[in-house]
Design a protein around this motif. Sequence first.
Motif, mmCIF file in Angstrom:
data_model
loop_
_atom_site.group_PDB
_atom_site.id
_atom_site.type_symbol
_atom_site.label_atom_id
_atom_site.label_comp_id
_atom_site.label_asym_id
_atom_site.label_seq_id
_atom_site.Cartn_x
_atom_site.Cartn_y
_atom_site.Cartn_z
ATOM 1 N N ILE A 95 0.828 -1.209 0.000
ATOM 2 C CA ILE A 95 0.000 0.000 0.000
ATOM 3 C C ILE A 95 0.863 1.261 0.000
ATOM 4 C CG2 ILE A 95 -0.272 0.179 2.527
ATOM 5 C CD1 ILE A 95 -3.286 0.898 1.869
ATOM 6 N N ASP A 96 2.026 1.193 0.649
ATOM 7 C CA ASP A 96 2.901 2.375 0.720
ATOM 8 C C ASP A 96 3.525 2.703 -0.635
ATOM 9 O OD1 ASP A 96 2.381 2.724 3.405
ATOM 10 O OD2 ASP A 96 4.065 1.487 4.056
ATOM 11 N N THR A 97 3.849 1.659 -1.414
ATOM 12 C CA THR A 97 4.456 1.930 -2.731
ATOM 13 C C THR A 97 3.451 2.590 -3.657
ATOM 14 O OG1 THR A 97 5.976 1.009 -4.371
ATOM 15 C CG2 THR A 97 3.997 -0.271 -3.944
ATOM 16 N N LEU A 98 2.151 2.267 -3.514
ATOM 17 C CA LEU A 98 1.112 2.928 -4.317
ATOM 18 C C LEU A 98 0.934 4.382 -3.881
ATOM 19 C CD1 LEU A 98 0.479 -0.043 -5.174
ATOM 20 C CD2 LEU A 98 -1.922 0.645 -5.250
ATOM 21 N N LYS A 99 0.951 4.611 -2.569
ATOM 22 C CA LYS A 99 0.826 5.986 -2.067
ATOM 23 C C LYS A 99 1.982 6.852 -2.567
ATOM 24 C CE LYS A 99 -1.560 4.883 2.307
ATOM 25 N NZ LYS A 99 -1.388 4.831 3.788
ATOM 26 N N PHE A 100 3.192 6.287 -2.527
ATOM 27 C CA PHE A 100 4.375 7.025 -2.974
ATOM 28 C C PHE A 100 4.286 7.354 -4.460
ATOM 29 C CE2 PHE A 100 8.747 7.041 -4.686
ATOM 30 C CZ PHE A 100 9.258 8.123 -3.987
ATOM 31 N N SER A 101 3.901 6.365 -5.269
ATOM 32 C CA SER A 101 3.794 6.579 -6.719
ATOM 33 C C SER A 101 2.751 7.637 -7.036
ATOM 34 C CB SER A 101 3.435 5.263 -7.421
ATOM 35 O OG SER A 101 4.493 4.354 -7.327
ATOM 36 N N ARG A 102 1.650 7.612 -6.313
ATOM 37 C CA ARG A 102 0.591 8.606 -6.528
ATOM 38 C C ARG A 102 1.118 10.007 -6.226
ATOM 39 N NH1 ARG A 102 -4.952 8.768 -7.097
ATOM 40 N NH2 ARG A 102 -5.989 10.577 -6.181
ATOM 41 N N GLY A 103 1.903 10.112 -5.138
ATOM 42 C CA GLY A 103 2.448 11.406 -4.747
ATOM 43 C C GLY A 103 3.420 11.979 -5.764
ATOM 44 N N LEU A 104 4.116 11.105 -6.499
ATOM 45 C CA LEU A 104 5.067 11.582 -7.508
ATOM 46 C C LEU A 104 4.380 12.412 -8.593
ATOM 47 C CD1 LEU A 104 7.358 8.441 -8.011
ATOM 48 C CD2 LEU A 104 7.954 10.582 -6.849
ATOM 49 N N PHE A 105 3.090 12.165 -8.799
ATOM 50 C CA PHE A 105 2.334 12.894 -9.819
ATOM 51 C C PHE A 105 1.492 14.010 -9.214
ATOM 52 C CE2 PHE A 105 3.467 8.996 -11.936
ATOM 53 C CZ PHE A 105 3.675 9.373 -13.248
ATOM 54 N N ASN A 106 1.843 14.384 -7.959
ATOM 55 C CA ASN A 106 1.155 15.482 -7.260
ATOM 56 C C ASN A 106 -0.349 15.261 -7.149
ATOM 57 O OD1 ASN A 106 3.525 17.063 -6.829
ATOM 58 N ND2 ASN A 106 3.433 17.722 -8.978
ATOM 59 N N HIS A 150 -1.946 6.805 -10.090
ATOM 60 C CA HIS A 150 -2.237 8.232 -10.308
ATOM 61 C C HIS A 150 -3.392 8.437 -11.302
ATOM 62 C CE1 HIS A 150 0.591 7.134 -13.514
ATOM 63 N NE2 HIS A 150 0.140 8.149 -14.212
ATOM 64 N N GLU A 151 -4.182 7.387 -11.501
ATOM 65 C CA GLU A 151 -5.390 7.442 -12.344
ATOM 66 C C GLU A 151 -5.085 7.830 -13.794
ATOM 67 O OE1 GLU A 151 -8.753 9.429 -10.261
ATOM 68 O OE2 GLU A 151 -7.321 9.609 -8.585
ATOM 69 N N PRO A 152 -4.170 7.095 -14.457
ATOM 70 C CA PRO A 152 -3.834 7.414 -15.850
ATOM 71 C C PRO A 152 -4.964 7.036 -16.799
ATOM 72 C CG PRO A 152 -2.801 5.359 -15.238
ATOM 73 C CD PRO A 152 -3.453 5.897 -13.989
ATOM 74 N N ASN A 153 -4.929 7.618 -17.990
ATOM 75 C CA ASN A 153 -5.931 7.303 -19.013
ATOM 76 C C ASN A 153 -5.488 6.168 -19.923
ATOM 77 O OD1 ASN A 153 -5.939 10.506 -18.564
ATOM 78 N ND2 ASN A 153 -8.022 9.782 -18.849
ATOM 79 N N ILE A 154 -4.163 5.973 -20.010
ATOM 80 C CA ILE A 154 -3.633 4.902 -20.856
ATOM 81 C C ILE A 154 -2.556 4.145 -20.089
ATOM 82 C CG2 ILE A 154 -1.979 6.463 -22.000
ATOM 83 C CD1 ILE A 154 -2.348 4.664 -24.536
ATOM 84 N N LEU A 155 -2.595 2.833 -20.201
ATOM 85 C CA LEU A 155 -1.651 1.976 -19.493
ATOM 86 C C LEU A 155 -0.778 1.251 -20.511
ATOM 87 C CD1 LEU A 155 -0.900 0.888 -16.649
ATOM 88 C CD2 LEU A 155 -2.523 -0.971 -17.046
ATOM 89 N N PHE A 156 0.546 1.415 -20.378
ATOM 90 C CA PHE A 156 1.508 0.708 -21.225
ATOM 91 C C PHE A 156 2.060 -0.485 -20.444
ATOM 92 C CE2 PHE A 156 1.443 4.840 -23.198
ATOM 93 C CZ PHE A 156 1.593 4.567 -24.552
ATOM 94 N N LEU A 157 2.009 -1.647 -21.056
ATOM 95 C CA LEU A 157 2.530 -2.856 -20.414
ATOM 96 C C LEU A 157 3.521 -3.527 -21.362
ATOM 97 C CD1 LEU A 157 -0.964 -3.029 -19.947
ATOM 98 C CD2 LEU A 157 0.004 -4.269 -18.016
#
Length: 303
Positions: A95-106, A150-157
């Motif tokens: 859960i912390d890694t998701l919170k951190f990633s979200r924060g990177l995109f303000n 960060h709720e993106p519109n397109i996901l690249f995998l």
Amino acid sequence: MNAISIKNLNKCYDNGFKALSNINLEIKKGEIFALLGPNGAGKSTLINIICGINKKKDGEISVFGHDIEKSYKMARSKIGLVPQEIATDSFERVIDTLKFSRGLFNKESSIEYIEKVLKSLELFEKRNQQIRTLSGGMKRRVMIAKAMSHEPNILFLDEPTAGVDVELRQSLWKNLYDLKKNGVTIFLTTHYIEEAERLADRVGIINKGEILMVEKKAKILEKLGDKRVVITINKTKKKLNNILAKYNFQKKKNKLIFSLDLKNNRNSMSCLFKDLIKNSIPFNDVEIKKNNLEEIFLKLIDQ
């Protein structure tokens, strides 16, 4: 508006190697697009340029109307990237890694959204575990969850199911379908032809830095999918290679596998049966199959 628009894209390295040549491609909003190609074809290079990791030589790329250079922050905010390699702090909680990633995109903190992502990827029960304690397949899901944080519109995998077992692969496919239902555009590269055949709305084929084809999956199969006629024969001492020389066929044990272009030559099957009967070649079973995406892919990259 297209999710991705690419015009006249080229990429050359300092040693003169041309990784991408005159790429023109549009990804439609809300679709699953699969890019197929052998190793070194340019799949990862293309994704890395769109996501701002590598620089292009020339050409134009926009993400939901935002130029990736002139409006880098806006374009990048629309993108979630799941790289081939699992790259994250293994001692961090899920859960912390998701919170951190979200924060990177303000993005404002939203435990509700993060928990929704975790539940959709069947990670909610693992949310307080350290990433190092998870299986390889679960770590791959964490990477998808991070990319969605960060709720993106397109996901690249990039090769999303490489190295995972069949059961987990199918589970991840379901996760991607669910993301699509929620309005996320998905761009994936894969070595698994079955993955493209099962998931994609459209398929692109790339080889040696050039796009060979972009089509709806059904259209590719319709346009390039020759029919195969599998005939089970009884034992015979006849020299089949001489008698059937005008046909494209393979012999596997007691089966003859013919490739026939029934779309452009409707009489080819009746001619085949006439030749079999005329030459007294005994057969007891006939099966008609259509070439799958893998056979079409191999045919294109061998040209």
